[in-house]
Motif scaffolding. Structure first.
Motif, short mmCIF file in Angstrom:
data_model
loop_
_atom_site.label_atom_id
_atom_site.label_comp_id
_atom_site.label_asym_id
_atom_site.label_seq_id
_atom_site.Cartn_x
_atom_site.Cartn_y
_atom_site.Cartn_z
N ASN A 215 0.85 -1.19 0.00
CA ASN A 215 0.00 0.00 0.00
C ASN A 215 0.88 1.23 0.00
O ASN A 215 1.23 1.78 1.05
CB ASN A 215 -0.93 0.00 1.23
N TRP A 216 1.28 1.69 -1.19
CA TRP A 216 2.21 2.81 -1.32
C TRP A 216 1.58 4.12 -0.83
O TRP A 216 2.31 5.02 -0.40
CB TRP A 216 2.69 2.93 -2.76
N GLU A 217 0.25 4.25 -0.87
CA GLU A 217 -0.38 5.47 -0.37
C GLU A 217 -0.24 5.57 1.15
O GLU A 217 0.07 6.65 1.67
CB GLU A 217 -1.86 5.50 -0.76
N TRP A 218 -0.39 4.46 1.84
CA TRP A 218 -0.21 4.49 3.29
C TRP A 218 1.26 4.61 3.67
O TRP A 218 1.57 5.05 4.77
CB TRP A 218 -0.85 3.25 3.92
N LEU A 219 2.16 4.24 2.77
CA LEU A 219 3.57 4.48 3.01
C LEU A 219 3.82 5.97 3.16
O LEU A 219 4.49 6.41 4.11
CB LEU A 219 4.41 3.92 1.86
N GLY A 220 3.29 6.76 2.24
CA GLY A 220 3.44 8.21 2.31
C GLY A 220 2.84 8.77 3.58
O GLY A 220 3.44 9.63 4.25
N ALA A 221 1.66 8.27 3.95
CA ALA A 221 1.00 8.75 5.17
C ALA A 221 1.85 8.45 6.40
O ALA A 221 2.03 9.30 7.28
CB ALA A 221 -0.38 8.11 5.30
N ALA A 222 2.38 7.23 6.48
CA ALA A 222 3.18 6.83 7.64
C ALA A 222 4.43 7.68 7.78
O ALA A 222 4.78 8.13 8.88
CB ALA A 222 3.54 5.35 7.55
N LEU A 223 5.13 7.90 6.65
CA LEU A 223 6.37 8.68 6.71
C LEU A 223 6.08 10.14 7.08
O LEU A 223 6.86 10.76 7.82
CB LEU A 223 7.10 8.60 5.37
N ALA A 224 4.98 10.68 6.57
CA ALA A 224 4.61 12.05 6.93
C ALA A 224 4.25 12.14 8.41
O ALA A 224 4.68 13.06 9.11
CB ALA A 224 3.44 12.52 6.06
N TYR A 225 3.49 11.17 8.91
CA TYR A 225 3.12 11.16 10.33
C TYR A 225 4.33 10.91 11.23
O TYR A 225 4.35 11.33 12.39
CB TYR A 225 2.05 10.12 10.60
N ALA A 226 5.35 10.24 10.67
CA ALA A 226 6.58 10.00 11.45
C ALA A 226 7.45 11.25 11.55
O ALA A 226 8.48 11.24 12.23
CB ALA A 226 7.37 8.86 10.82
N GLY A 227 7.03 12.31 10.87
CA GLY A 227 7.74 13.58 11.00
C GLY A 227 8.61 13.98 9.84
O GLY A 227 9.28 15.01 9.89
N LEU A 228 8.61 13.19 8.74
CA LEU A 228 9.43 13.55 7.59
C LEU A 228 8.75 14.67 6.78
O LEU A 228 7.53 14.61 6.56
CB LEU A 228 9.65 12.35 6.68
N PRO A 229 9.51 15.67 6.34
CA PRO A 229 8.94 16.72 5.48
C PRO A 229 8.78 16.18 4.06
O PRO A 229 9.67 16.29 3.22
CB PRO A 229 10.00 17.83 5.55
N LEU A 230 7.65 15.57 3.80
CA LEU A 230 7.48 14.73 2.61
C LEU A 230 6.73 15.44 1.49
O LEU A 230 5.64 15.97 1.67
CB LEU A 230 6.73 13.45 2.99
N SER A 231 7.37 15.44 0.31
CA SER A 231 6.74 15.88 -0.93
C SER A 231 6.75 14.69 -1.88
O SER A 231 7.53 13.75 -1.71
CB SER A 231 7.52 17.04 -1.55
N SER A 232 5.89 14.73 -2.89
CA SER A 232 5.83 13.59 -3.81
C SER A 232 5.51 14.05 -5.22
O SER A 232 4.69 14.95 -5.43
CB SER A 232 4.77 12.59 -3.34
N VAL A 233 6.19 13.42 -6.20
CA VAL A 233 5.87 13.63 -7.61
C VAL A 233 4.92 12.51 -8.02
O VAL A 233 5.27 11.33 -7.93
CB VAL A 233 7.15 13.59 -8.47
N ILE A 234 3.71 12.89 -8.44
CA ILE A 234 2.69 11.88 -8.75
C ILE A 234 2.28 11.96 -10.22
O ILE A 234 2.42 12.99 -10.87
CB ILE A 234 1.45 12.03 -7.83
N LYS A 235 1.79 10.84 -10.72
CA LYS A 235 1.20 10.80 -12.05
C LYS A 235 -0.31 10.88 -11.87
O LYS A 235 -0.90 10.09 -11.13
CB LYS A 235 1.56 9.49 -12.76
#
Length: 305
Positions: free
Chosen positions: A118-138
């Protein structure tokens, strides 16, 4: 209407216990397996070709793949119930410190991942873990699906940029500011991609992660989300690596993209039921003339080593 339908379904799933949500996902996955004949046949055909397995084995893997897709679907719609306080009940992140160490170098981080688990929840988890997360999406073919996904991505604290648009200027600024910039690097890149063997077949591969890593001297940190036997998730963070600048830019970009592609391939081979086998990964035909030029460039690079 599609947007509001999925919003309503999302609200309903948020009312259900997580176990019941996963059971619903399994049912939807089975239903999708039977009604999506085109995707099912493409998946089994590509599994047979790339994994060198029989049709029976490919069909068994395809059933598991659709089961995982069904679970992903309902989990994504349940994202509003995933919070900073409870995400660790569903997702374990191994070696988060590798991101923290890479960020400490001050050049941002290129996050390498793929459509595994579940790559969408991967992004959520890393953001909630405190990483300043941006993403390039199609963007999705359906704008309403993109609208809902981006709404949930931003809800968890992610910053989103669309591939192939002027928004990529913002993505460059994100890295310059020292943020983590995520790329899903397992999709067909069209005529502008680098043709690299992927699961045994040449595939047009995006150069974006390599280009950004080179330009900003950013470490590349691979991370892949895998579903465990209990239905929950483990995010495996790999050791960082760097762009190796030898002075031959074209060859250097190619070499590091090969390294990234090989890593993604190895994760898929170890977890074949968790990758989206029906995506059109080999959609762009091999450009023989371009490959010949690349072959000569590699030979020329070898003479100077």
């Amino acid at each position: 209407m599609q947007y509001w339908f999925f919003k309503a379904l999302s609200r309903f799933l948020c009312l259900l216990p997580y176990g019941l949500v996963l059971s619903t996902g399994r049912i939807l996955g089975k239903l999708y397996y039977y009604i999506a004949a085109k995707q099912r046949n493409r998946a089994t055909r590509q599994m047979m070709r790339s994994l060198n397995i029989s049709k029976v084995e490919a069909d068994s893997l395809a059933r598991k793949m659709f089961d995982n897709i069904g679970k992903n679907f309902v989990e994504i719609l349940r994202t509003p119930k995933l919070t900073k306080d409870n995400y660790q009940d569903f997702i374990t992140i191994n070696h988060l410190e590798r991101f923290e160490d890479a960020l400490a170098k001050g050049h941002g981080v290129v996050l390498l991942t793929a459509h595994i688990g579940n790559w969408e929840w991967l992004g959520a988890a890393l953001a909630y873990a405190g990483l300043p997360l941006s993403s390039v999406i199609k963007r999705q073919p359906n704008d309403q699906h993109t609208r809902l996904l981006n709404e949930y991505r931003e809800m968890v604290g992610m910053e989103i940029f669309s591939r192939g648009t002027t928004e990529l200027v913002g993505a460059a600024k994100a890295l310059k500011k020292g943020r983590v910039l995520a790329f899903l690097a397992d999709q067909d890149a069209g005529p502008g991609g680098a043709f690299i063997d992927f699961l045994g077949i040449p595939a047009s591969t995006p150069l974006g992660p390599a280009v950004f890593a080179k330009r900003f001297k950013s470490p590349i940190v691979p991370v892949f989300m895998l579903r465990d036997k209990d239905g929950k998730h483990i995010a495996q963070v790999h050791e960082p690596f760097y762009f190796n600048d030898t002075g031959n830019e074209e060859q250097d970009l190619y070499n590091i993209t090969v390294k990234m592609t090989n890593l993604i391939e190895s994760v898929i081979r170890e977890n074949p039921s968790q990758w989206m086998w029906f995506q059109k990964r080999w959609n762009t035909p091999l450009n023989e003339e371009k490959q010949a030029g690349k072959h000569h460039a590699k030979k020329g690079a070898g003479k100077h080593e």
